[in-house]
Design a protein around this motif. Sequence first.
Motif, mmCIF file in Angstrom:
data_model
loop_
_atom_site.group_PDB
_atom_site.id
_atom_site.type_symbol
_atom_site.label_atom_id
_atom_site.label_comp_id
_atom_site.label_asym_id
_atom_site.label_seq_id
_atom_site.Cartn_x
_atom_site.Cartn_y
_atom_site.Cartn_z
ATOM 1 N N SER A 296 0.822 -1.199 0.000
ATOM 2 C CA SER A 296 0.000 0.000 0.000
ATOM 3 C C SER A 296 0.858 1.251 0.000
ATOM 4 O O SER A 296 1.942 1.270 0.587
ATOM 5 C CB SER A 296 -0.920 0.002 1.225
ATOM 6 N N THR A 297 0.352 2.284 -0.661
ATOM 7 C CA THR A 297 0.996 3.594 -0.673
ATOM 8 C C THR A 297 -0.059 4.629 -0.325
ATOM 9 O O THR A 297 -1.114 4.688 -0.978
ATOM 10 C CB THR A 297 1.589 3.902 -2.064
ATOM 11 N N VAL A 298 0.234 5.411 0.709
ATOM 12 C CA VAL A 298 -0.709 6.452 1.127
ATOM 13 C C VAL A 298 -0.982 7.387 -0.047
ATOM 14 O O VAL A 298 -0.070 7.850 -0.723
ATOM 15 C CB VAL A 298 -0.156 7.234 2.339
ATOM 16 N N GLY A 299 -2.267 7.615 -0.307
ATOM 17 C CA GLY A 299 -2.681 8.493 -1.386
ATOM 18 C C GLY A 299 -2.822 7.819 -2.744
ATOM 19 O O GLY A 299 -3.395 8.395 -3.660
ATOM 20 N N LEU A 300 -2.325 6.581 -2.874
ATOM 21 C CA LEU A 300 -2.394 5.880 -4.166
ATOM 22 C C LEU A 300 -3.258 4.624 -4.144
ATOM 23 O O LEU A 300 -3.774 4.216 -5.171
ATOM 24 C CB LEU A 300 -0.997 5.514 -4.659
ATOM 25 N N GLY A 301 -3.368 3.979 -3.004
ATOM 26 C CA GLY A 301 -4.197 2.781 -2.921
ATOM 27 C C GLY A 301 -3.469 1.584 -2.349
ATOM 28 O O GLY A 301 -2.334 1.680 -1.893
ATOM 29 N N THR A 302 -4.148 0.430 -2.420
ATOM 30 C CA THR A 302 -3.672 -0.792 -1.784
ATOM 31 C C THR A 302 -3.852 -1.979 -2.715
ATOM 32 O O THR A 302 -4.821 -2.046 -3.463
ATOM 33 C CB THR A 302 -4.457 -1.038 -0.476
ATOM 34 N N LYS A 303 -2.902 -2.929 -2.650
ATOM 35 C CA LYS A 303 -2.985 -4.182 -3.407
ATOM 36 C C LYS A 303 -2.861 -5.345 -2.429
ATOM 37 O O LYS A 303 -1.928 -5.399 -1.634
ATOM 38 C CB LYS A 303 -1.854 -4.283 -4.426
ATOM 39 N N PHE A 304 -3.800 -6.265 -2.498
ATOM 40 C CA PHE A 304 -3.736 -7.518 -1.751
ATOM 41 C C PHE A 304 -3.502 -8.621 -2.763
ATOM 42 O O PHE A 304 -4.188 -8.688 -3.791
ATOM 43 C CB PHE A 304 -5.044 -7.793 -1.001
ATOM 44 N N THR A 305 -2.542 -9.500 -2.486
ATOM 45 C CA THR A 305 -2.235 -10.617 -3.373
ATOM 46 C C THR A 305 -2.221 -11.892 -2.546
ATOM 47 O O THR A 305 -1.626 -11.929 -1.458
ATOM 48 C CB THR A 305 -0.861 -10.436 -4.029
ATOM 49 N N PHE A 306 -2.908 -12.931 -3.064
ATOM 50 C CA PHE A 306 -2.769 -14.227 -2.404
ATOM 51 C C PHE A 306 -2.495 -15.303 -3.432
ATOM 52 O O PHE A 306 -2.885 -15.197 -4.589
ATOM 53 C CB PHE A 306 -3.970 -14.578 -1.512
ATOM 54 N N SER A 307 -1.760 -16.334 -2.993
ATOM 55 C CA SER A 307 -1.416 -17.466 -3.827
ATOM 56 C C SER A 307 -1.723 -18.733 -3.064
ATOM 57 O O SER A 307 -1.440 -18.828 -1.867
ATOM 58 C CB SER A 307 0.076 -17.455 -4.178
ATOM 59 N N ILE A 308 -2.313 -19.702 -3.771
ATOM 60 C CA ILE A 308 -2.680 -20.983 -3.170
ATOM 61 C C ILE A 308 -2.177 -22.100 -4.073
ATOM 62 O O ILE A 308 -2.437 -22.086 -5.283
ATOM 63 C CB ILE A 308 -4.211 -21.102 -3.009
ATOM 64 N N PRO A 309 -1.467 -23.076 -3.516
ATOM 65 C CA PRO A 309 -0.992 -24.207 -4.328
ATOM 66 C C PRO A 309 -2.103 -25.228 -4.554
ATOM 67 O O PRO A 309 -2.939 -25.466 -3.679
ATOM 68 C CB PRO A 309 0.131 -24.796 -3.481
ATOM 69 N N PHE A 310 -2.111 -25.821 -5.726
ATOM 70 C CA PHE A 310 -3.042 -26.902 -6.052
ATOM 71 C C PHE A 310 -2.283 -28.035 -6.689
ATOM 72 O O PHE A 310 -1.308 -27.874 -7.337
ATOM 73 C CB PHE A 310 -4.127 -26.433 -7.026
#
Length: 89
Positions: A75-89
Amino acid sequence: MWLASISDLRSETMKVSLRVSDTGKGMTSEETEQVFNAYYQCTSNIGRDHGGTGLGLSIVDKMVSLMGGKISVDSTVGLGTKFTFSIPF
């Protein structure tokens, strides 16, 4: 009675990743360190503004972990947020 067998079975794993991003107000590094804690909200009035309890990301973090995956936040104040998740299959 039927008996089935499989020989020479090769184990291959793939990883599924998903990223969710927004262009909101963003979070400080102190806020991103706590965002997966139960009941945590970045500001005290955000629950009144958005109706949340601060449990959503805590639950997602636990579910991803139980499936052997990982979740992260950038996340960057004033620019937004990114959430990333990875799951093995």
